[in-house]
Design an enzyme around this catalytic site. Sequence first.
Site, short mmCIF file in Angstrom:
data_model
loop_
_atom_site.label_atom_id
_atom_site.label_comp_id
_atom_site.label_asym_id
_atom_site.label_seq_id
_atom_site.Cartn_x
_atom_site.Cartn_y
_atom_site.Cartn_z
N GLN A 145 98.71 135.13 58.09
CA GLN A 145 99.72 134.04 57.56
C GLN A 145 98.97 132.75 57.74
O GLN A 145 98.95 132.36 58.87
CB GLN A 145 100.90 134.09 57.98
CG GLN A 145 101.69 135.17 57.52
CD GLN A 145 103.11 135.33 58.39
OE1 GLN A 145 103.26 136.22 59.31
NE2 GLN A 145 104.02 134.49 58.00
N SER A 148 102.09 127.90 59.89
CA SER A 148 102.37 126.69 60.71
C SER A 148 101.10 125.85 60.94
O SER A 148 100.01 126.02 60.81
CB SER A 148 102.55 127.40 62.17
OG SER A 148 103.77 128.11 62.10
N SER A 180 97.94 134.43 63.79
CA SER A 180 97.37 135.46 64.47
C SER A 180 96.53 136.47 63.68
O SER A 180 96.58 136.30 62.45
CB SER A 180 98.74 136.41 64.54
OG SER A 180 99.71 135.82 65.40
N GLU A 263 108.97 139.20 57.45
CA GLU A 263 108.70 139.16 58.68
C GLU A 263 109.95 139.61 59.76
O GLU A 263 109.94 140.30 60.75
CB GLU A 263 108.13 137.87 59.25
CG GLU A 263 107.69 137.73 60.56
CD GLU A 263 107.08 136.48 60.79
OE1 GLU A 263 106.07 136.46 61.62
OE2 GLU A 263 107.21 135.33 60.22
N SER A 384 111.59 130.27 65.33
CA SER A 384 112.07 129.98 66.53
C SER A 384 113.49 130.38 66.90
O SER A 384 114.12 130.59 65.80
CB SER A 384 111.79 128.74 67.36
OG SER A 384 112.85 127.87 66.10
N GLU A 386 115.88 128.65 67.65
CA GLU A 386 116.77 127.62 67.26
C GLU A 386 116.80 127.94 65.60
O GLU A 386 117.99 127.61 64.97
CB GLU A 386 116.36 126.38 67.42
CG GLU A 386 116.30 125.94 68.88
CD GLU A 386 115.24 126.42 69.78
OE1 GLU A 386 115.37 126.38 71.24
OE2 GLU A 386 114.18 126.99 69.26
#
Length: 416
Positions: A145, A148, A180, A263, A384, A386
């Site tokens: 992926q 980010s 990753s 995911e 995350s 949050e």
Amino acid sequence: MSEAALREFRAQAREWLHANSTPLPRTDSAEAAWGTGSDDVSVFHNLSHDDERALLDRLRQWQRRKFEAGYGALEWPEEFGGRGLPPEFEEAFAEEERAFDTGGMHELLSVTVRLIAPTIRLLGTAEQRQRFIGPLLSGAELACQLFSEPGAGSDLAALGTRAVRDGDAWIVNGQKVWTSGAQFAQWGELIARTDPDVPKHQGMTAFLVPLELPGIRVRPLRQMSGGTSFNEVFFDDVRIPDSLRLGEVGHGWQAALTTLGFERGASSANTGVGGSCAQAMALARHTGADRDPLLRRKLAEVIIADRLADIARARDEQAQRNGEPLGALGSIRKMQWVRRMSGISEFVTAALGPRLVVDSGEWGTYAWGQHVLGAPGYRIAGGSDEIQRNIIAERWLGLPPEPRADRGTAWRDLPR
């Protein structure tokens, strides 16, 4: 399908596994498992580049063997090399497979098979599905992926990597991070900014990128747990043909949500990352922590969370068989999974004391440092805490969304 058909499938799968792999030693209790085999409880790999590549090669070979035998994509339609079986057959095979030594696991293979391939199936053209799905499901090719960025992690829609149209191609410039397995992947699912003059969620497009293209540079990042699973990926005037665009122009946010949805589902079912409840129980017996009142309480919390996870998993599998989507429940399960890992960390830290940080050579003690150091990473990875809480609040509880000052503002005009 009938229960008889499922039993027959289990018997056939078990026979195939015996013929193609090695059964793991049977243990009647966590105590019996102490001191045998590997004591690796790492959350992220701490391997040299060559050793990690060798691990991936073994796992790819196993995935290819499963795929060719009809066990690698059980729920997928036959046109993609699957068998079109209901989810309970996938679950049954996974349960049988756990009793055999199949080489371990690696996040890049999981991303390839569970995230990227299903995304292409949903959003790709007929040519893309024909080109990619077979090689990805068989492990012949690996994909990561490319989402980010240094300035766009939890707020992924703020990403700034640019893709500019140039005839029948796109020119990409920018940087991705925390990718990753990028150093071992052949492909990447890239989300890039294609229109800076519209609000941030509307101006992105998804692409399938060959990582061997000129202008792409992958640089591994050393993690505090020792390994280099994560990477920075730099794009310098990289030319991507429009035929590798995934979905419509401007629909990159939908592509990202599709992959992230897979995911969260994969995270909710994850049982093979880090140390387990059984291993924590074995450690308790070895150290005598099971006889300490305070530590017994921490251990009890670990065991209760593990049992509740089994119940939740059974409920989710039943819902899946009934055709119910996981939806925002995936965020709940992901947070529960991370909390279980953290609970194990808290217990082993208290149970081991100095032995956690001093490598004395004693089996099953210092190795737990890899779990303790790695577990916090999943409070960020896969979305995350949050972000997960926002999803749960808005989509599960029906609470009003958080106020957004950038609503309706073109990405170009956002402060950075």
